[in-house]
Design an enzyme around this catalytic site. Structure first.
Site, PDB file in Angstrom:
ATOM      1  N   GLU A  88       0.811  -1.230   0.000  1.00  0.00           N
ATOM      2  CA  GLU A  88       0.000   0.000   0.000  1.00  0.00           C
ATOM      3  C   GLU A  88       0.844   1.280   0.000  1.00  0.00           C
ATOM      4  O   GLU A  88       0.584   2.203   0.764  1.00  0.00           O
ATOM      5  CB  GLU A  88      -0.965  -0.005   1.194  1.00  0.00           C
ATOM      6  N   ASN A 112       2.305  -5.199  -3.060  1.00  0.00           N
ATOM      7  CA  ASN A 112       0.911  -5.562  -2.779  1.00  0.00           C
ATOM      8  C   ASN A 112       0.083  -4.304  -2.525  1.00  0.00           C
ATOM      9  O   ASN A 112       0.525  -3.394  -1.817  1.00  0.00           O
ATOM     10  CB  ASN A 112       0.921  -6.453  -1.516  1.00  0.00           C
ATOM     11  N   HIS A 147      -9.929  -6.653  -2.014  1.00  0.00           N
ATOM     12  CA  HIS A 147     -10.995  -6.333  -1.058  1.00  0.00           C
ATOM     13  C   HIS A 147     -12.065  -5.597  -1.857  1.00  0.00           C
ATOM     14  O   HIS A 147     -11.939  -4.398  -2.125  1.00  0.00           O
ATOM     15  CB  HIS A 147     -10.470  -5.431   0.066  1.00  0.00           C
ATOM     16  N   GLU A 179      -5.679 -11.055  -0.843  1.00  0.00           N
ATOM     17  CA  GLU A 179      -6.486 -10.822   0.364  1.00  0.00           C
ATOM     18  C   GLU A 179      -7.967 -10.757   0.012  1.00  0.00           C
ATOM     19  O   GLU A 179      -8.702  -9.892   0.486  1.00  0.00           O
ATOM     20  CB  GLU A 179      -6.080  -9.500   1.042  1.00  0.00           C
ATOM     21  N   ASP A 215     -11.762 -10.670  -0.262  1.00  0.00           N
ATOM     22  CA  ASP A 215     -13.067 -10.810   0.391  1.00  0.00           C
ATOM     23  C   ASP A 215     -14.050  -9.960  -0.393  1.00  0.00           C
ATOM     24  O   ASP A 215     -13.669  -9.052  -1.119  1.00  0.00           O
ATOM     25  CB  ASP A 215     -13.050 -10.490   1.895  1.00  0.00           C
TER      26      ASP A 215
HETATM   27  C1  XIL Z   1      -5.878  -6.157   8.527  1.00  0.00           C
HETATM   28  C2  XIL Z   1      -6.242  -7.336   9.412  1.00  0.00           C
HETATM   29  O1  XIL Z   1      -7.182  -8.138   8.749  1.00  0.00           O
HETATM   30  C3  XIL Z   1      -6.802  -6.847  10.715  1.00  0.00           C
HETATM   31  O2  XIL Z   1      -7.056  -7.937  11.573  1.00  0.00           O
HETATM   32  C4  XIL Z   1      -5.823  -5.878  11.355  1.00  0.00           C
HETATM   33  O3  XIL Z   1      -6.400  -5.349  12.494  1.00  0.00           O
HETATM   34  C5  XIL Z   1      -5.489  -4.756  10.400  1.00  0.00           C
HETATM   35  O4  XIL Z   1      -4.987  -5.295   9.206  1.00  0.00           O
HETATM   36  N1  XIL Z   1      -4.752  -4.601   3.810  1.00  0.00           N
HETATM   37  C6  XIL Z   1      -3.731  -5.386   4.273  1.00  0.00           C
HETATM   38  C7  XIL Z   1      -3.923  -6.218   5.471  1.00  0.00           C
HETATM   39  O5  XIL Z   1      -2.684  -5.477   3.623  1.00  0.00           O
HETATM   40  O6  XIL Z   1      -2.724  -6.369   6.229  1.00  0.00           O
HETATM   41  C8  XIL Z   1      -5.009  -5.687   6.365  1.00  0.00           C
HETATM   42  O7  XIL Z   1      -5.225  -6.637   7.392  1.00  0.00           O
HETATM   43  C9  XIL Z   1      -6.263  -5.412   5.569  1.00  0.00           C
HETATM   44  C10 XIL Z   1      -6.018  -4.392   4.485  1.00  0.00           C
END
Ligand code: XIL
Length: 292
Positions: free
Chosen positions: A100, A141, A177, A207, A209
């Site tokens: 990020e 990422n 996401h 990641e 969802d």
């Molecule tokens: C999130 C986790 O899911 C949470 O449990 C934590 O509190 C904060 O981080 N992008 C990412 C992840 O790269 O590391 C993040 O994970 C979600 C967004």
């Protein structure tokens, strides 16, 4: 653990490898949480994605509140990467080295690393990680870079520049996401994956969802709409040779991060609160053309 071991062949620690978890005090490293997951992965023949070395969040208080000049900050980051990548050397298939680093408009995100080191932190991190584990694949990422858009254009330009400079980077992670009511267009995701692939990079969905917070309709309609999105995104990955992994950000809806981050009624994953497979699970298998 049962559902995890039976259905997946890759695992990403959600918090256990982050800076604040592994270095709670300066120079004092604690890999015990991450070690448990890596041990579980090995016992279950699963690959590990390392997540994450450089991120603007999960910064321990000692570094956030301490005064560190540029050279000292570079030393902190170098020590963190040496310790962590060294500790897991040979056991991590792919590291999310930088996470990020961009804003949605494509500019460098303001962060403690940008403030204290400048944009060179990106190149440094990849070089150190490569020295510490030459066999690990190294990834950039981010979220919101799944389809062709302003932010993915910037990520593409950044990674193209790194490749041209000979920086050891192997892949790009699309966090994925996304929202079931407004998903990325499959053809656009596919075209975007192809242009990163053309740079010689692997693509992982890292990641995934699919948020249900803004959906209308009955619960059944919502779950099949969500399932179709899983099927489409898996379809994009399967159509692109360079796309080598699809990781979901959690197993059961009961423990999704989105319940605290976005909406307490979120149901973004493949398994429900009781660890039963949801329609999304069947849609994903359909994309894989896998008959149970
Ligand atoms: C999130 C986790 O899911 C949470 O449990 C934590 O509190 C904060 O981080 N992008 C990412 C992840 O790269 O590391 C993040 O994970 C979600 C967004």
């Amino acid at each position: 653990m049962q559902v995890l071991g039976q259905n997946f062949d890759m695992i990403t620690p959600e918090t256990e490898m982050k800076f604040d978890a592994v270095e709670p005090q300066p120079g004092q490293f604690d890999f015990s949480g991450a070690d448990k997951l890596v041990t579980f992965a090995r016992a279950n023949h699963m690959a590990v994605r390392g997540h994450v070395l450089v991120w603007h969040q999960a910064i321990p208080a000692w570094f956030a509140n301490g005064s560190y000049d540029r050279d000292e900050s570079i030393q902190v980051l170098h020590d963190l990467i040496d310790a962590e990548v060294g500790h897991f050397r040979g056991q991590v298939l792919a590291w999310d080295v930088v996470n990020e680093a961009l804003f949605d408009d494509g500019s460098y995100r303001k962060s403690i690393w940008l403030d204290r080191i400048g944009p060179d932190y990106v190149t440094m991190a990849f070089q150190w990680a490569h020295q510490d584990d030459p066999s690990a694949l190294l990834f950039y990422n981010d979220y919101g870079i799944e389809a062709l858009n302003t932010k993915s254009n910037a990520a593409y330009a950044l990674l193209k520049g790194l490749k041209q400079e000979g920086v050891p980077i192997d892949g790009v992670g699309f966090q994925m996401h996304i929202r079931a009511d407004a998903p990325p267009v499959q053809a656009s995701v596919q075209a975007n994956m192809e242009r990163f692939a053309a740079l010689g990079l692997a693509v992982h969905i890292t990641e995934m969802d699919v948020s249900t917070a803004y959906l209308r309709g009955t619960p059944d309609q919502q779950m099949s709409q969500q399932g179709q999105v899983y099927q489409q995104m898996a379809g994009a990955c399967l159509a692109v040779k360079a796309c080598g992994a699809l990781v979901v950000w959690g197993v059961s809806d009961r423990h999704t991060w989105l319940r605290s981050f976005l909406d307490p009624n979120e149901r973004p994953l493949l398994f429900d609160d009781d660890y039963q497979a949801k329609p999304a699970y069947a849609y994903l298998l359909a994309a894989l053309q896998y008959m149970p």
